[in-house]
Design an enzyme around this catalytic site. Structure first.
Site, PDB file in Angstrom:
ATOM      1  N   VAL A 285       0.838  -1.199   0.000  1.00 19.37           N
ATOM      2  CA  VAL A 285       0.000   0.000   0.000  1.00 19.37           C
ATOM      3  C   VAL A 285       0.871   1.246   0.000  1.00 19.37           C
ATOM      4  CG1 VAL A 285      -1.883   1.196   1.159  1.00 19.37           C
ATOM      5  CG2 VAL A 285      -1.683  -1.277   1.369  1.00 19.37           C
ATOM      6  N   ASP A 286       0.606   2.136  -0.935  1.00 16.70           N
ATOM      7  CA  ASP A 286       1.261   3.440  -0.925  1.00 16.70           C
ATOM      8  C   ASP A 286       0.735   4.230   0.267  1.00 16.70           C
ATOM      9  OD1 ASP A 286       2.720   5.685  -1.895  1.00 16.70           O
ATOM     10  OD2 ASP A 286       0.857   6.504  -2.686  1.00 16.70           O
TER      11      ASP A 286
END
Length: 642
Positions: free
Chosen positions: A310-311
């Site tokens: 996940v960014d």
């Protein structure tokens, strides 16, 4: 011949005609003892299946051996050997089953039908100063569209005047109306729940978000999963094998009825439909909830996801940093002056951290009017600006060293303390003196921790955060949301390397990002997920899964739905194979007639479809009682925009 085929293609025609003929046959035979006349009615009932024979013949010319051919051979054979009741029964049951199958399959495609039905037909636009009602498709880009209470928004657009609340469930899957005012985006197909809006059309006709969703769902429901491709290959040799088996049994046993019965009960109808009906229902359910899944292959892959990368910025955090601290280090200035000098320098900056400083200064009504006389961004260090005749530096210690600013001990200590508290700091120096330090922080989304917990609940073994931010800042965010690993200080190519390493470890990886600086990692991951894709044509068209809204909990919901769909596919395959096996055994051991076999076959088809339709029901979210939802958490902003 063509008229016969078209007649048979009309739904319910075959069962509605053959059924009464079969009843008439029994009535005539019982009431008048006229078996010969009764047989005529039975033959007529079987003859209503002529369109089935025509379909089989056309398929055979294309070298396709399908279910229609098996039924046709069985019915014609039954009539030839005098088994009139069997031939009529098979025709009636097959026609009834096929029509029921079509009806229930249409039900599984209800999500697409609902999307099409909400597409607006008319629009009210301003032309030459007057309100004109026109077809929605004829609205011209840039025209002003009026959206009144209760009306559908006819185009994608940007609000230029007015306020109102829109129900965007058709786009994002969220049931709560969203307040709209000047500058906000609106989407075609959403419904006004109050207020009055004027919007400039930015997307019309096939270029609206709704049109793209409809197109993508339609393509996705028709796209075949790997399991379905295997089943297609399997049925291509299974059907001829059944015909060869029936022929062999007939020749060996001399029992033509047994051979014909084998043809009927060997129909792979439930097997052929077992997978596509689940895929259609699963993708349809997802579309209703604002989750676009590109096709069956991606649905299957999503069910096997074991790691999610996940960014950070804009995904786990709001992406809107706020000013948290102003530390005064020069006794000749006060807090307001430190912030004023920082804001004056940042007025000419493109850095994402300039905005919270300028916003805070404006909120405190500090004088920062105008741009600096000169601005020089220093990549990786900060900014140097000449404003009001003074050189103002805003950045890190390296920037101050580059410009020869001495006496940075106090600044270094302040930066270290703020970093330990998880804040992103910038030193403010005016001419040759350090004035102070300003610090900003982002906010973790309130549902980020719950998303991570639900991903684990859904079977994901690793949730990894990837960010270009500093390690101290990244660890603070990681601890707040409960991710398993934190990788900080990454460039886009570094994120790609992390994804590839996860794949080498045997993980099925989903990457969640914004599609810009995360593009390499998104492309390399098994599943690329776009967040908040509503209104983004690129995200809808290129991502494997597009979450139309900005709700993080849609991600674990998508994975859980994928797992449910794959489980449903396996159940359907088991039902189909078990039915065929039991019927074959029953025929060989005696007791299963042609009519009984066809009835059982059609029932199995319906059971498979009804089982798949369970996916259309909205399920409650996972039981997260052990993981209470956290309040918004103030955490550090990014040092380099991730």
């Amino acid at each position: 011949m063509g008229k016969l085929h078209r007649w048979g293609a009309v739904r319910w025609t075959i069962p509605m005609v053959s059924g009464p003929l079969i009843i008439a046959s029994f009535v005539v035979a019982k009431a008048f003892g006229a078996d010969e006349v009764g047989n005529v009615f039975m033959v007529a009932a079987a003859a209503t299946g002529t369109p089935i024979v025509i379909t089989a013949a056309r398929a055979l010319r294309l070298r396709v051996i399908g279910i229609d051919l098996l039924v046709s051979v069985a019915v014609i054979g039954a009539l030839i050997i005098g088994q009139y009741w069997e031939g009529a029964a098979v025709t009636f049951l097959f026609g009834l089953g096929r029509d029921l199958e079509v009806a229930t399959l249409n039900r599984t495609r209800s999500a697409l039908a609902e999307l099409v039905s909400i597409a607006p037909n008319v629009a009210v636009v301003m032309r030459e100063g007057e309100q004109v009602e026109v077809p929605a498709a004829s609205v011209v880009m840039g025209e002003t569209v009026l959206v009144k209470n209760g009306a559908k928004v006819p185009v994608d657009g940007e609000v230029i005047a007015g306020t109102g609340a829109l129900d965007e469930a058709s786009i994002t899957g969220e049931s709560m109306p969203v307040e709209k005012s000047a500058g906000d985006r609106v989407f075609a197909g959403t419904v006004s729940k109050g207020g009055f809006l004027q919007a400039k059309a930015t997307g019309v006709g096939a270029d609206t978000t709704l049109a793209r969703i409809i197109r993508r769902v339609e393509e996705a429901q028709d796209a075949k999963a790997r399991t379905q491709q295997f089943m297609d290959r399997f049925s291509s040799w299974y059907t001829p094998a059944i015909m060869v088996l029936a022929l062999a049994v007939g020749l060996i046993s001399g029992d033509v009825v047994l051979a014909l019965t084998l043809l009927v009960i060997g129909c792979p109808g439930a097997l052929v439909i077992s997978i596509p009906v689940s895929i259609v229902a699963g993708i349809g359910r997802a579309a209703k909830d604002g989750i676009l899944i590109k096709g069956g292959e991606f649905l299957e892959t999503s069910a096997r996801i074991t790691a999610v990368a996940v960014d950070k910025t804009g995904t786990l955090t709001t992406g809107r940093p706020h000013l948290t601290d102003v530390v005064v280090l020069d006794p000749r200035v006060d807090r307001a002056q430190v912030l004023t000098w920082a804001a004056r320098a940042e007025a000419g900056s493109e850095h994402p951290l300039a905005r919270p400083i300028l916003t805070a200064a404006a909120a405190q009504k500090l004088t920062t009017v105008g741009l600096p006389e000169h601005t020089a961004p220093v990549p990786g260090k900060g900014i140097a600006a000449t404003t009001y005749g003074h050189l103002v530096l805003v950045g890190n210690l390296t920037l101050l060293e580059q410009y020869g600013v001495a006496d940075t001990v106090d600044a270094a200590g302040a930066v270290e303390r703020l970093a330990a508290a998880g804040r992103t700091s910038m030193i403010v120096a005016v001419d040759d003196m350090v004035a102070g330090v300003v610090a900003v922080a982002d906010e973790v989304r309130e549902d980020a921790a719950q998303m991570v917990a639900e991903l684990h609940w859904a079977g994901v073994r690793k949730v990894i955060m990837l960010t270009g931010d500093t390690p101290l800042v990244a660890k603070a965010i990681g601890a707040a949301v409960g991710v398993d690993e934190v990788h900080a200080g990454l460039l886009p190519e570094d994120k790609l390397l992390v994804v590839q390493e996860l794949q080498r470890q045997g993980h099925i990886v989903a990457m969640v990002g914004d599609g810009v600086n995360d593009a390499p990692a998104l492309a390399a991951a098994h599943i690329g997920v776009a967040m908040g894709a509503a209104g983004s044509a690129v995200a809808v068209e290129t991502s494997d899964i597009a979450l139309m809204g900005d709700n993080l909990l849609k991600l674990p919901e998508a994975i859980a739905l994928a797992k449910s769909t794959v489980a449903n596919m396996r159940q359907n395959i088991a039902i189909a194979l078990t039915t065929v096996s039991m019927l074959l055994l029953g025929v060989l051991l005696g007791g299963v007639t042609m009519a009984i076999g066809m009835l059982a076959h059609e029932i199995s088809v319906l059971v498979v479809i009804v089982n798949a339709m369970r996916l259309l029901r909205r399920k409650c979210s996972p039981d997260m009682r052990a993981t209470p939802t956290r309040a918004p958490t103030r955490v550090p902003a990014l040092a380099q925009h991730a």
